[in-house]
Design a protein around this motif. Structure first.
Motif, PDB file in Angstrom:
ATOM      1  N   ILE A 188       0.848  -1.200   0.000  1.00  0.00           N
ATOM      2  CA  ILE A 188       0.000   0.000   0.000  1.00  0.00           C
ATOM      3  C   ILE A 188       0.884   1.251   0.000  1.00  0.00           C
ATOM      4  CG2 ILE A 188      -1.813   1.270   1.221  1.00  0.00           C
ATOM      5  CD1 ILE A 188      -2.707  -1.432   2.374  1.00  0.00           C
ATOM      6  N   ILE A 189       0.641   2.128  -0.964  1.00  0.00           N
ATOM      7  CA  ILE A 189       1.429   3.352  -1.095  1.00  0.00           C
ATOM      8  C   ILE A 189       0.633   4.543  -0.545  1.00  0.00           C
ATOM      9  CG2 ILE A 189       2.559   4.909  -2.755  1.00  0.00           C
ATOM     10  CD1 ILE A 189       3.951   2.226  -2.573  1.00  0.00           C
ATOM     11  N   GLY A 190      -0.662   4.547  -0.787  1.00  0.00           N
ATOM     12  CA  GLY A 190      -1.487   5.659  -0.284  1.00  0.00           C
ATOM     13  C   GLY A 190      -2.940   5.254  -0.178  1.00  0.00           C
ATOM     14  N   ARG A 191      -3.668   6.005   0.684  1.00  0.00           N
ATOM     15  CA  ARG A 191      -5.104   5.752   0.829  1.00  0.00           C
ATOM     16  C   ARG A 191      -5.859   6.990   0.400  1.00  0.00           C
ATOM     17  NH1 ARG A 191      -2.697   4.253   5.657  1.00  0.00           N
ATOM     18  NH2 ARG A 191      -2.616   1.989   5.948  1.00  0.00           N
ATOM     19  N   GLU A 192      -6.833   6.792  -0.458  1.00  0.00           N
ATOM     20  CA  GLU A 192      -7.632   7.918  -0.941  1.00  0.00           C
ATOM     21  C   GLU A 192      -8.529   8.405   0.198  1.00  0.00           C
ATOM     22  OE1 GLU A 192      -7.759   9.049  -4.593  1.00  0.00           O
ATOM     23  OE2 GLU A 192      -9.832   8.500  -5.056  1.00  0.00           O
ATOM     24  N   LYS A 193      -8.629   9.740   0.321  1.00  0.00           N
ATOM     25  CA  LYS A 193      -9.505  10.300   1.361  1.00  0.00           C
ATOM     26  C   LYS A 193     -10.903  10.485   0.778  1.00  0.00           C
ATOM     27  CE  LYS A 193      -5.745  13.046   3.299  1.00  0.00           C
ATOM     28  NZ  LYS A 193      -5.268  14.424   3.409  1.00  0.00           N
ATOM     29  N   GLU A 194     -11.902  10.414   1.630  1.00  0.00           N
ATOM     30  CA  GLU A 194     -13.260  10.655   1.137  1.00  0.00           C
ATOM     31  C   GLU A 194     -14.009  11.554   2.109  1.00  0.00           C
ATOM     32  OE1 GLU A 194     -15.235   6.438   2.550  1.00  0.00           O
ATOM     33  OE2 GLU A 194     -14.206   6.535   0.625  1.00  0.00           O
ATOM     34  N   TRP A 195     -15.130  12.096   1.672  1.00  0.00           N
ATOM     35  CA  TRP A 195     -15.910  13.017   2.513  1.00  0.00           C
ATOM     36  C   TRP A 195     -16.654  12.236   3.588  1.00  0.00           C
ATOM     37  CZ3 TRP A 195     -14.612  17.810   1.595  1.00  0.00           C
ATOM     38  CH2 TRP A 195     -14.239  18.202   0.308  1.00  0.00           C
ATOM     39  N   VAL A 230      -9.766   9.437   5.922  1.00  0.00           N
ATOM     40  CA  VAL A 230      -9.136   8.377   5.142  1.00  0.00           C
ATOM     41  C   VAL A 230     -10.190   7.373   4.712  1.00  0.00           C
ATOM     42  CG1 VAL A 230      -7.479   6.495   5.216  1.00  0.00           C
ATOM     43  CG2 VAL A 230      -6.921   8.694   6.230  1.00  0.00           C
ATOM     44  N   GLY A 231     -10.223   7.101   3.444  1.00  0.00           N
ATOM     45  CA  GLY A 231     -11.259   6.216   2.906  1.00  0.00           C
ATOM     46  C   GLY A 231     -10.801   4.786   2.777  1.00  0.00           C
ATOM     47  N   THR A 232     -11.458   4.066   1.921  1.00  0.00           N
ATOM     48  CA  THR A 232     -11.212   2.630   1.848  1.00  0.00           C
ATOM     49  C   THR A 232     -10.491   2.205   0.568  1.00  0.00           C
ATOM     50  OG1 THR A 232     -13.406   2.399   0.924  1.00  0.00           O
ATOM     51  CG2 THR A 232     -13.191   2.020   3.298  1.00  0.00           C
ATOM     52  N   ASP A 233     -10.212   3.163  -0.317  1.00  0.00           N
ATOM     53  CA  ASP A 233      -9.531   2.779  -1.558  1.00  0.00           C
ATOM     54  C   ASP A 233      -8.026   3.023  -1.457  1.00  0.00           C
ATOM     55  OD1 ASP A 233     -11.799   1.932  -2.903  1.00  0.00           O
ATOM     56  OD2 ASP A 233     -12.338   3.988  -3.440  1.00  0.00           O
ATOM     57  N   HIS A 234      -7.269   2.073  -1.984  1.00  0.00           N
ATOM     58  CA  HIS A 234      -5.807   2.120  -1.829  1.00  0.00           C
ATOM     59  C   HIS A 234      -5.087   2.130  -3.169  1.00  0.00           C
ATOM     60  CE1 HIS A 234      -7.419   0.454   1.840  1.00  0.00           C
ATOM     61  NE2 HIS A 234      -6.317   0.823   2.466  1.00  0.00           N
ATOM     62  N   TYR A 235      -4.045   2.972  -3.241  1.00  0.00           N
ATOM     63  CA  TYR A 235      -3.118   2.894  -4.371  1.00  0.00           C
ATOM     64  C   TYR A 235      -2.047   1.896  -3.955  1.00  0.00           C
ATOM     65  CZ  TYR A 235      -5.292   7.022  -6.340  1.00  0.00           C
ATOM     66  OH  TYR A 235      -6.188   7.886  -6.886  1.00  0.00           O
ATOM     67  N   VAL A 236      -1.847   0.880  -4.763  1.00  0.00           N
ATOM     68  CA  VAL A 236      -0.896  -0.168  -4.378  1.00  0.00           C
ATOM     69  C   VAL A 236       0.107  -0.474  -5.491  1.00  0.00           C
ATOM     70  CG1 VAL A 236      -2.624  -1.302  -2.903  1.00  0.00           C
ATOM     71  CG2 VAL A 236      -2.295  -2.105  -5.256  1.00  0.00           C
ATOM     72  N   LEU A 237       1.236  -1.041  -5.090  1.00  0.00           N
ATOM     73  CA  LEU A 237       2.139  -1.649  -6.067  1.00  0.00           C
ATOM     74  C   LEU A 237       1.849  -3.138  -6.036  1.00  0.00           C
ATOM     75  CD1 LEU A 237       5.674  -0.059  -5.428  1.00  0.00           C
ATOM     76  CD2 LEU A 237       3.846   0.738  -6.939  1.00  0.00           C
ATOM     77  N   LEU A 238       1.811  -3.780  -7.183  1.00  0.00           N
ATOM     78  CA  LEU A 238       1.632  -5.230  -7.230  1.00  0.00           C
ATOM     79  C   LEU A 238       3.022  -5.851  -7.212  1.00  0.00           C
ATOM     80  CD1 LEU A 238      -0.963  -5.424 -10.128  1.00  0.00           C
ATOM     81  CD2 LEU A 238      -1.397  -5.267  -7.679  1.00  0.00           C
ATOM     82  N   VAL A 239       3.184  -6.853  -6.352  1.00  0.00           N
ATOM     83  CA  VAL A 239       4.492  -7.509  -6.273  1.00  0.00           C
ATOM     84  C   VAL A 239       4.303  -9.021  -6.275  1.00  0.00           C
ATOM     85  CG1 VAL A 239       5.584  -5.577  -5.054  1.00  0.00           C
ATOM     86  CG2 VAL A 239       4.560  -7.424  -3.734  1.00  0.00           C
TER      87      VAL A 239
END
Ligand SMILES: [Zn+2]
Length: 493
Positions: A433-440, A448-457
């Protein structure tokens, strides 16, 4: 051209590179001494430490050129090698043995009143020393172009044998200007060529080459020798041989003597956009030896890192680590891992420099993302926590993408994009996990929301289970990532 140089020297405060007291310019190890008299005898000469530390200003000219389709044997006969370097340094060599483009560069250097010329393939040993000299010199390109008095670009020369100066007997359009007296508007000047910097320079053969991007950006000022006319480019704009002056935003950007220091990079966002645009452009340019990918941009990378006040590793800036890591292959074209014969030269999998082909950064608004602090750069490794997926149903799409579909058939919930080939077996796939998208939230604040920017390894070393390699990037809701078990730090190489 001498007048262009004089005006730039005397009037352009934006183009002056003031030396810092006690800091000596990093000069190329060798230059070509073209002599003080107009003979055709040249000699390779080395800058000694004394030269570098004295106040002596070595006013050398640097050449930016491309070999084009010249055969390997032809290149070899022109280049400096471990076998001929002694002779070329002691006895010197005749200008006639050089390809036409290099001969033209000597002529221009002489006409500009300079004694020294730097040409990569003559001043760096190209054969016979296991590339040792090349490896050392390739890291000094920042200094070579920054400290050159002026760069001359053989823009119109499709290959090095062609040359870039017009020759009387060859049928080529000649630049002609005539003055037409007109009583109504005063004299009018008419030229046989139209000024077209975009066509002549930007789209010229030379500027499609990967090595040339940094040569242009790092140079203080450049004379482009194009098929129609010569153009001068410095921090104050572009001047044409037709005597026209033009402002061109891209030319100002790359032609800026102090690039990128004088750009108004106040916000981090501007800096991120700058390096992302440059690296994406670079990935679209042609390169003959794919293994040169980390090197042909290293001078520019160094300069960006020092401007940003951070460290850079393989196209990743420590200060902008998360944004640097979130890149993806561009469109449908698959990337391929570049193979190196030498293990030490291998580029880590998390860097776009490890692959061949175009890439682009994920378009992310940093204000709406919380970055994961634990992700750290440690030399060639990326230290992070690796997690497993759970309950994913992957649906393969075209252009290397898979969508994560909800089991209940509620449609697409996230996506994965592979750098090379799709890996469909979830047992082989992990994420970082690199970052978590924030939501209203309900009261209008971002949380902090529930969607994640990730690297696949994927695991690389099955014995320790601690070493992974990057295979792609993705956007994944937390429901599909296994969180419960606290995992130790693992590394991606
Ligand atoms: Zn200038």
């Amino acid at each position: 051209m001498n007048e262009w140089l004089r005006i730039c020297d005397e009037d352009h405060t934006e183009c002056v590179d003031e030396p810092t007291v006690g800091v000596y310019p990093e000069l190329p190890t060798r230059v070509i001494d073209i002599g003080e008299l107009s003979t055709d005898h040249l000699r390779l000469c080395a800058f000694s430490t004394e030269d570098k530390e004295s106040s002596w200003q070595p006013r050398y000219i640097a050449l930016s050129h491309c070999w084009g389709n010249l055969a390997e044997e032809q290149k070899r006969q022109y280049c400096t090698s471990a076998e001929n370097i002694d002779e070329r340094s002691k006895q010197g060599f005749d200008m006639a043995i050089l390809p036409r483009t290099f001969q033209d560069a000597v002529t221009v250097t002489r006409e500009l009143g300079r004694r020294y010329l730097w040409i990569d393939s003559l001043c760096i040993i190209q054969y016979g020393d296991n590339m040792e000299d090349w490896k050392r010199e390739a890291t000094r390109m920042e200094g070579v172009f920054r400290n050159a008095y002026c760069t001359i670009a053989a823009t119109s020369a499709a290959d090095s044998a062609k040359g870039f100066l017009k020759r009387p007997r060859v049928q080529q359009p000649e630049l002609q200007c005539i003055k037409v007296e007109s009583s109504a508007h005063g004299p009018v000047y008419v030229s046989s060529v139209a000024d077209d910097f975009q066509r002549d320079v930007e789209q010229g053969i030379l500027n499609q080459r990967a090595w040339v991007l940094q040569e242009r950006a790092l140079s203080r000022r450049i004379i482009h020798f194009t098929a129609t006319q010569a153009y001068w480019e410095c921090g104050s704009g572009v001047r044409c041989e037709t005597l026209t002056y033009m402002r061109n935003s891209r030319a100002l950007f790359l032609g800026d003597a102090k690039f990128p220091e004088s750009l108004n990079l106040r916000r981090s966002l501007d800096k991120i956009k700058l390096f992302q645009d440059l690296f994406m452009t670079y990935s679209r340019l042609g390169i003959t030896k794919h293994t040169d990918r980390p090197h042909a941009i290293s001078g520019l990378e160094q300069r960006l890192a020092s401007t940003f006040g951070t460290e850079a590793r393989y196209g990743v800036f420590e200060k902008y680590l998360h944004r640097s890591l979130l890149w993806q292959r561009s469109g449908a074209k698959r990337m391929d891992r570049i193979l190196y014969a030498d293990d030490d030269a291998v580029v880590p999998s998390w860097s776009w420099m490890a692959y061949d082909g175009e890439f682009e950064y994920l378009e992310i608004n940093s204000d709406y993302v919380e970055w994961v602090e634990e992700v750290k750069l440690a030399d060639k490794m990326l230290k992070a926590q690796v997690r497993r997926f759970r309950g994913c149903k992957l649906v393969r799409k075209d252009n290397g993408t898979c969508s994560i579909e909800a089991k209940e058939g509620k449609g697409e919930r996230g996506w994965l994009k592979y750098d090379t080939k799709p890996l469909m077996d979830l047992r082989e796939l992990r994420c970082v996990i690199i970052g978590r998208e924030k939501e209203w939230n309900g009261s209008g604040n971002r949380i902090v929301g529930t969607d994640h920017y990730v690297l696949l390894v994927t695991p690389r070393d099955s014995e320790t289970g601690k070493v992974f390699a990057r295979v792609g990037v993705g956007f994944v809701p937390s429901g599909y990532i296994r969180f419960q078990k606290k995992q130790s730090e693992e590394c991606i190489v």
